[in-house]
Design an enzyme around this catalytic site. Structure first.
Site, PDB file in Angstrom:
ATOM      1  NE  ARG A 101     -12.757 -17.331 -46.568  1.00  0.00           N
ATOM      2  CZ  ARG A 101     -12.813 -16.566 -45.465  1.00  0.00           C
ATOM      3  NH1 ARG A 101     -13.709 -15.469 -45.582  1.00  0.00           N
ATOM      4  NH2 ARG A 101     -12.801 -17.338 -44.632  1.00  0.00           N
TER       5      ARG A 101
ATOM      6  NE  ARG B  11     -13.072 -20.219 -41.515  1.00  0.00           N
ATOM      7  CZ  ARG B  11     -13.661 -20.311 -42.533  1.00  0.00           C
ATOM      8  NH1 ARG B  11     -14.621 -21.209 -43.186  1.00  0.00           N
ATOM      9  NH2 ARG B  11     -14.327 -18.959 -42.770  1.00  0.00           N
TER      10      ARG B  11
ATOM     11  NE  ARG C 178     -17.530 -16.543 -46.055  1.00  0.00           N
ATOM     12  CZ  ARG C 178     -17.026 -16.718 -45.180  1.00  0.00           C
ATOM     13  NH1 ARG C 178     -16.414 -14.816 -44.743  1.00  0.00           N
ATOM     14  NH2 ARG C 178     -15.959 -17.663 -44.906  1.00  0.00           N
TER      15      ARG C 178
ATOM     16  CE  LYS D 181     -13.888 -12.634 -37.723  1.00  0.00           C
ATOM     17  NZ  LYS D 181     -14.766 -13.582 -37.666  1.00  0.00           N
TER      18      LYS D 181
ATOM     19  NE  ARG E 139      -8.255 -16.399 -36.673  1.00  0.00           N
ATOM     20  CZ  ARG E 139      -8.836 -15.719 -38.237  1.00  0.00           C
ATOM     21  NH1 ARG E 139      -8.778 -14.639 -38.022  1.00  0.00           N
ATOM     22  NH2 ARG E 139     -10.278 -16.067 -38.780  1.00  0.00           N
TER      23      ARG E 139
HETATM   24  P1  AP5 Z   1     -18.230 -12.108 -42.797  1.00  0.00           P
HETATM   25  O1  AP5 Z   1     -18.741 -10.936 -42.536  1.00  0.00           O
HETATM   26  O2  AP5 Z   1     -17.816 -13.014 -43.895  1.00  0.00           O
HETATM   27  O3  AP5 Z   1     -17.988 -13.261 -41.288  1.00  0.00           O
HETATM   28  P2  AP5 Z   1     -16.383 -13.202 -40.827  1.00  0.00           P
HETATM   29  O4  AP5 Z   1     -17.080 -13.102 -39.301  1.00  0.00           O
HETATM   30  O5  AP5 Z   1     -15.516 -12.468 -41.723  1.00  0.00           O
HETATM   31  O6  AP5 Z   1     -16.582 -14.290 -40.863  1.00  0.00           O
HETATM   32  P3  AP5 Z   1     -14.544 -15.061 -41.255  1.00  0.00           P
HETATM   33  O7  AP5 Z   1     -15.288 -16.717 -41.912  1.00  0.00           O
HETATM   34  O8  AP5 Z   1     -14.007 -14.025 -42.697  1.00  0.00           O
HETATM   35  O9  AP5 Z   1     -13.701 -15.105 -40.496  1.00  0.00           O
HETATM   36  P4  AP5 Z   1     -12.496 -16.417 -40.087  1.00  0.00           P
HETATM   37  O10 AP5 Z   1     -12.437 -15.571 -38.970  1.00  0.00           O
HETATM   38  O11 AP5 Z   1     -12.705 -17.811 -40.886  1.00  0.00           O
HETATM   39  O12 AP5 Z   1     -11.451 -15.860 -41.343  1.00  0.00           O
HETATM   40  P5  AP5 Z   1     -10.806 -15.110 -41.883  1.00  0.00           P
HETATM   41  O13 AP5 Z   1     -10.730 -14.946 -43.625  1.00  0.00           O
HETATM   42  O14 AP5 Z   1     -10.808 -13.405 -40.573  1.00  0.00           O
HETATM   43  O15 AP5 Z   1     -21.175 -13.718 -43.075  1.00  0.00           O
HETATM   44  C1  AP5 Z   1     -20.331 -14.669 -43.311  1.00  0.00           C
HETATM   45  C2  AP5 Z   1     -21.641 -14.334 -43.942  1.00  0.00           C
HETATM   46  O16 AP5 Z   1     -22.591 -14.547 -42.745  1.00  0.00           O
HETATM   47  C3  AP5 Z   1     -21.369 -13.661 -45.333  1.00  0.00           C
HETATM   48  O17 AP5 Z   1     -21.463 -14.026 -46.718  1.00  0.00           O
HETATM   49  C4  AP5 Z   1     -22.701 -12.558 -44.759  1.00  0.00           C
HETATM   50  O18 AP5 Z   1     -23.060 -11.823 -45.720  1.00  0.00           O
HETATM   51  C5  AP5 Z   1     -22.642 -13.304 -43.973  1.00  0.00           C
HETATM   52  N1  AP5 Z   1     -23.949 -12.451 -43.277  1.00  0.00           N
HETATM   53  C6  AP5 Z   1     -23.071 -11.594 -42.551  1.00  0.00           C
HETATM   54  N2  AP5 Z   1     -23.627 -10.897 -41.070  1.00  0.00           N
HETATM   55  C7  AP5 Z   1     -24.950 -11.331 -41.331  1.00  0.00           C
HETATM   56  C8  AP5 Z   1     -26.089 -11.490 -40.387  1.00  0.00           C
HETATM   57  N3  AP5 Z   1     -26.239 -10.153 -39.329  1.00  0.00           N
HETATM   58  N4  AP5 Z   1     -27.323 -12.284 -40.923  1.00  0.00           N
HETATM   59  C9  AP5 Z   1     -27.299 -12.732 -41.858  1.00  0.00           C
HETATM   60  N5  AP5 Z   1     -25.989 -13.154 -42.568  1.00  0.00           N
HETATM   61  C10 AP5 Z   1     -24.826 -12.540 -42.322  1.00  0.00           C
HETATM   62  O19 AP5 Z   1      -9.712 -15.929 -41.802  1.00  0.00           O
HETATM   63  C11 AP5 Z   1      -9.366 -16.705 -43.064  1.00  0.00           C
HETATM   64  C12 AP5 Z   1      -8.075 -17.501 -42.380  1.00  0.00           C
HETATM   65  O20 AP5 Z   1      -6.653 -16.517 -42.205  1.00  0.00           O
HETATM   66  C13 AP5 Z   1      -7.810 -18.305 -41.225  1.00  0.00           C
HETATM   67  O21 AP5 Z   1      -8.688 -19.415 -41.035  1.00  0.00           O
HETATM   68  C14 AP5 Z   1      -6.582 -18.251 -40.857  1.00  0.00           C
HETATM   69  O22 AP5 Z   1      -5.189 -18.992 -41.299  1.00  0.00           O
HETATM   70  C15 AP5 Z   1      -5.771 -16.853 -41.504  1.00  0.00           C
HETATM   71  N6  AP5 Z   1      -5.379 -15.728 -40.616  1.00  0.00           N
HETATM   72  C16 AP5 Z   1      -6.599 -14.635 -40.536  1.00  0.00           C
HETATM   73  N7  AP5 Z   1      -5.901 -13.544 -39.416  1.00  0.00           N
HETATM   74  C17 AP5 Z   1      -5.386 -14.769 -38.591  1.00  0.00           C
HETATM   75  C18 AP5 Z   1      -4.539 -14.288 -37.493  1.00  0.00           C
HETATM   76  N8  AP5 Z   1      -4.664 -13.307 -36.840  1.00  0.00           N
HETATM   77  N9  AP5 Z   1      -4.182 -15.097 -36.865  1.00  0.00           N
HETATM   78  C19 AP5 Z   1      -3.671 -16.197 -37.628  1.00  0.00           C
HETATM   79  N10 AP5 Z   1      -4.240 -16.810 -39.073  1.00  0.00           N
HETATM   80  C20 AP5 Z   1      -4.751 -15.831 -39.152  1.00  0.00           C
HETATM   81 MG    MG Z   2     -13.942 -12.788 -42.406  1.00  0.00          MG
END
Ligand code: AP5
Ligand code: MG
Length: 238
Positions: A177, A188, A131, A21, A95
């Protein structure tokens, strides 16, 4: 990339942790010239700055739980209210069903599209365990990427994959992270299955869902996303 902007699109990136994402949000923001909000990045920044919000959510993030809906909804409503002219990308919101309903209320008049990025769980574990994120500019890296071996360091030399201290191309330190530890990743994923995955059907029922296979290179995925989005935006504007 130039796209015509009739109306004001609101694009949600939906998918499990590690689906890509953040990677795609960055490319879409650059390619389309839209504003993006990555809710996880925003919360981590609050934690790093030790703000009242950061202190309140720190432990929730560490444990891989979800931050309460009212906090997240306020943040996103405020962002949408202040960034409407061209287009908006929401990375990581909604979410939960309550967040999706709140978004429906505050996005009246905008064209909402939800891109669901699908990636098998083995691939998610492989990606997240490798990552790295730049502490300075937030750029996302992955140790599995071949490009890694050719990334210039600030002094012009090149890292090889065996070297210990990886750096971003901006010179920033690359860090793991806190929530990318295997037991927290598993938690998660469980939360995603229980609370977020039902949104796929929610948006399918509303005819707002775009389903994208998230395997292949980030460029491959980006091309698929652009193709589908362009088609929807063109149809919507004709
Ligand atoms: P990356 O692009 O970083 O993936 P991502 O989908 O953004 O994964 P996240 O771990 O950030 O998602 P998340 O939803 O768990 O965490 P978030 O920060 O939103 O890619 C991952 C890796 O793969 C990278 O190394 C990249 O280089 C690689 N990659 C990407 N595309 C690729 C491809 N095509 N091929 C190969 N490799 C690839 O949320 C964190 C925390 O915040 C949550 O747990 C929660 O506590 C809180 N939070 C955030 N938003 C909310 C909400 N709306 N409500 C409640 N709590 C929330
Ligand atoms: Mg992310």
């Amino acid at each position: 990339m130039v796209l015509s902007h009739s109306g004001s699109p609101l694009v949600v990136l939906l998918g499990p942790p590690g689906a890509g994402k953040g990677t795609q949000a960055e490319r879409l923001a650059r390619g389309f010239g839209w504003k993006k909000i990555s809710t996880g990045d925003l919360l981590r920044d609050e934690v790093a700055r030790g703000t009242p919000l950061g202190r309140r959510v720190n432990e929730i993030l560490q444990r891989g739980q979800l931050v309460p809906d009212d906090i997240m909804t306020d943040i996103v409503e405020n962002f949408i209210a202040h960034h409407c002219p061209k287009g908006i990308i929401l990375d990581g919101f909604p979410r939960t069903l309550a967040q999706a309903e709140a978004l429906e209320r505050c996005s009246q008049g905008k064209r909402l599209w939800v891109i669901s990025i699908e990636v098998p769980e083995e691939e998610i574990m492989r990606r997240l365990s490798a990552r790295r994120v730049c502490r300075k500019c937030g750029k996302i890296w992955n140790l599995n990427d071949k490009i890694w071996d050719h990334t210039p360091t600030p002094d012009g030399t090149h890292l090889d994959s065996e070297q210990a201290t990886p750096r971003c191309d901006c010179g920033g330190e690359l860090v793991v992270r806190d929530d990318d530890r295997p037991e927290i990743i598993a938690h998660r994923l469980e939360i995603y299955r229980q609370q977020t995955a039902p949104l796929v059907q929610f948006y399918r029922d509303r005819g707002q869902l775009i389903e994208i296979g998230g395997t292949g290179t980030p460029d491959d995925v980006f091309n698929k996303v652009c193709e589908e989005l362009k088609r929807k935006l063109e149809v919507g504007s004709s």
